[in-house]
Design a protein around this motif. Structure first.
Motif, PDB file in Angstrom:
ATOM      1  N   GLY A 106      -8.606 -23.353 -31.288  1.00 40.56           N
ATOM      2  CA  GLY A 106      -8.035 -24.637 -30.887  1.00 40.56           C
ATOM      3  C   GLY A 106      -6.865 -25.004 -31.785  1.00 40.56           C
ATOM      4  N   GLY A 107      -6.195 -26.112 -31.464  1.00 42.77           N
ATOM      5  CA  GLY A 107      -5.090 -26.586 -32.286  1.00 42.77           C
ATOM      6  C   GLY A 107      -3.729 -26.056 -31.888  1.00 42.77           C
TER       7      GLY A 107
ATOM      8  N   GLY B  98      -9.752 -31.289 -27.748  1.00 40.04           N
ATOM      9  CA  GLY B  98     -10.997 -30.533 -27.691  1.00 40.04           C
ATOM     10  C   GLY B  98     -12.011 -30.971 -28.723  1.00 40.04           C
ATOM     11  N   ILE B  99     -11.578 -31.084 -29.985  1.00 44.99           N
ATOM     12  CA  ILE B  99     -12.518 -31.449 -31.047  1.00 44.99           C
ATOM     13  C   ILE B  99     -12.986 -32.888 -30.880  1.00 44.99           C
ATOM     14  CG2 ILE B  99     -10.765 -32.200 -32.715  1.00 44.99           C
ATOM     15  CD1 ILE B  99     -14.030 -30.244 -33.423  1.00 44.99           C
TER      16      ILE B  99
ATOM     17  N   MET C  77     -21.925 -28.065 -24.518  1.00 45.77           N
ATOM     18  CA  MET C  77     -20.874 -28.981 -24.963  1.00 45.77           C
ATOM     19  C   MET C  77     -19.504 -28.315 -24.890  1.00 45.77           C
ATOM     20  SD  MET C  77     -23.050 -30.484 -28.166  1.00 45.77           S
ATOM     21  CE  MET C  77     -21.737 -31.404 -28.957  1.00 45.77           C
ATOM     22  N   ASN C  78     -19.427 -27.044 -25.282  1.00 41.77           N
ATOM     23  CA  ASN C  78     -18.151 -26.324 -25.199  1.00 41.77           C
ATOM     24  C   ASN C  78     -17.698 -26.176 -23.755  1.00 41.77           C
ATOM     25  OD1 ASN C  78     -16.743 -25.523 -27.570  1.00 41.77           O
ATOM     26  ND2 ASN C  78     -18.470 -24.226 -28.133  1.00 41.77           N
TER      27      ASN C  78
ATOM     28  N   LEU D 181     -14.033 -27.990 -19.393  1.00 36.73           N
ATOM     29  CA  LEU D 181     -13.886 -28.541 -18.050  1.00 36.73           C
ATOM     30  C   LEU D 181     -13.179 -29.888 -18.086  1.00 36.73           C
ATOM     31  CD1 LEU D 181     -14.438 -28.461 -15.016  1.00 36.73           C
ATOM     32  CD2 LEU D 181     -16.681 -29.495 -15.471  1.00 36.73           C
ATOM     33  N   MET D 182     -13.593 -30.762 -19.003  1.00 36.94           N
ATOM     34  CA  MET D 182     -12.975 -32.082 -19.076  1.00 36.94           C
ATOM     35  C   MET D 182     -11.529 -32.006 -19.554  1.00 36.94           C
ATOM     36  SD  MET D 182     -15.916 -34.793 -20.194  1.00 36.94           S
ATOM     37  CE  MET D 182     -14.719 -36.107 -19.987  1.00 36.94           C
ATOM     38  N   SER D 183     -11.237 -31.055 -20.449  1.00 39.22           N
ATOM     39  CA  SER D 183      -9.849 -30.858 -20.869  1.00 39.22           C
ATOM     40  C   SER D 183      -8.995 -30.442 -19.678  1.00 39.22           C
ATOM     41  CB  SER D 183      -9.774 -29.781 -21.962  1.00 39.22           C
ATOM     42  OG  SER D 183     -10.427 -30.198 -23.135  1.00 39.22           O
ATOM     43  N   PHE D 184      -9.559 -29.593 -18.820  1.00 39.93           N
ATOM     44  CA  PHE D 184      -8.845 -29.163 -17.616  1.00 39.93           C
ATOM     45  C   PHE D 184      -8.625 -30.341 -16.671  1.00 39.93           C
ATOM     46  CE2 PHE D 184      -9.252 -27.722 -13.156  1.00 39.93           C
ATOM     47  CZ  PHE D 184      -8.056 -27.023 -13.058  1.00 39.93           C
TER      48      PHE D 184
END
Length: 251
Positions: free
Chosen positions: A22-23, A155-156, A173-174, A179-182
């Protein structure tokens, strides 16, 4: 030519970082601003560039996403859509000058969240306390608004929110995070595109290189044993970029 090379390298690095730890926004967003893209447009373009990676990650975690959760999957998606729209709408009414002043703080917050997030997440998942449904939806909604406004560190922050509301299964959770980030990015990008905030020339370079970087990063992700060193490198980049934007603002 130098600008194209910098954008391509930043996109490649962002895709690799997103796939491994990430990041990636800590690279793509500042590179776009350096290339002369206005900060608001750079934020929108960087979000668009990360979208394919979110989609592939969500698909890879589809089996883990299918598990039961409270709130339910449909409730989380609904909150993500509404929060993402509100966050993107807030960005549209934010002046370029105001956003330029907010950016260093957003980068700083995202970097701190990236640095301390795993420790907080471990503490929260050990507690395993379930928040009430209204409280859980409110927490996720707040993070969704942030994600619609600024993609860095999303994400974090989602993982921390899931831990805060009582989730303990990290694979689940990952999956939900991806999915929610998408979903958030689709909603945000649609809003940004309608408002004409996408720099298509820069997107073509950063987006393609980000997709390549994501593939390369996913290929080598399991071979990297010292992820702590990589996280430290990303955190250093985040603090450095935040400092640069603070100094530019002060100057």
């Amino acid at each position: 030519m130098l600008t194209y090379v910098v954008l391509a390298v930043a996109g490649l690095g962002a895709g690799m970082l997103n796939a491994i730890a990430g990041g990636g926004t800590f690279l793509s967003f500042p590179a776009l601003v350096w290339a002369g893209v206005p900060p608001i447009v750079a934020n929108a373009t960087a979000t668009f560039a990360a979208l394919p990676g979110y989609a592939s990650s969500a698909w890879a975690y589809r089996a883990d996403i299918a598990g039961d959760s409270n709130p339910s999957l449909m409730q989380l998606i609904a909150v993500a859509v509404v929060g993402g729209l509100l966050g993107a709408g807030l960005l549209l009414v934010t002046s370029e000058d105001l956003f330029s002043g907010v950016v260093p703080w957003l980068l700083l917050i995202a970097t701190v969240a990236f640095a301390v997030g795993p420790r907080i997440l471990r503490y929260l998942t050990q507690k395993g306390r379930q928040a009430s449904l209204p409280t859980a939806l409110t927490i996720v909604f707040g993070v969704s608004v942030y994600g619609g406004y600024f993609n860095g560190g999303l994400g974090i922050m989602l993982l921390a929110a899931f831990g805060l509301i009582g989730m303990t299964n990290l694979h689940h959770m990952n999956g939900l995070k991806n999915l929610m980030s998408f979903v958030l990015s689709v909603v945000s990008v649609a809003t940004y595109t309608a408002a004409g905030l996408i720099d298509w020339n820069s997107l073509a370079i950063v987006g393609v290189s980000c997709a390549i970087g994501g593939y390369v990063g996913a290929t080598f992700a399991r071979r990297i044993k010292n992820t702590a060193l990589l996280r430290g490198f990303i955190i250093a980049i985040g603090f450095f970029m935040a400092a640069v934007f603070f100094m530019q603002r002060a100057g």
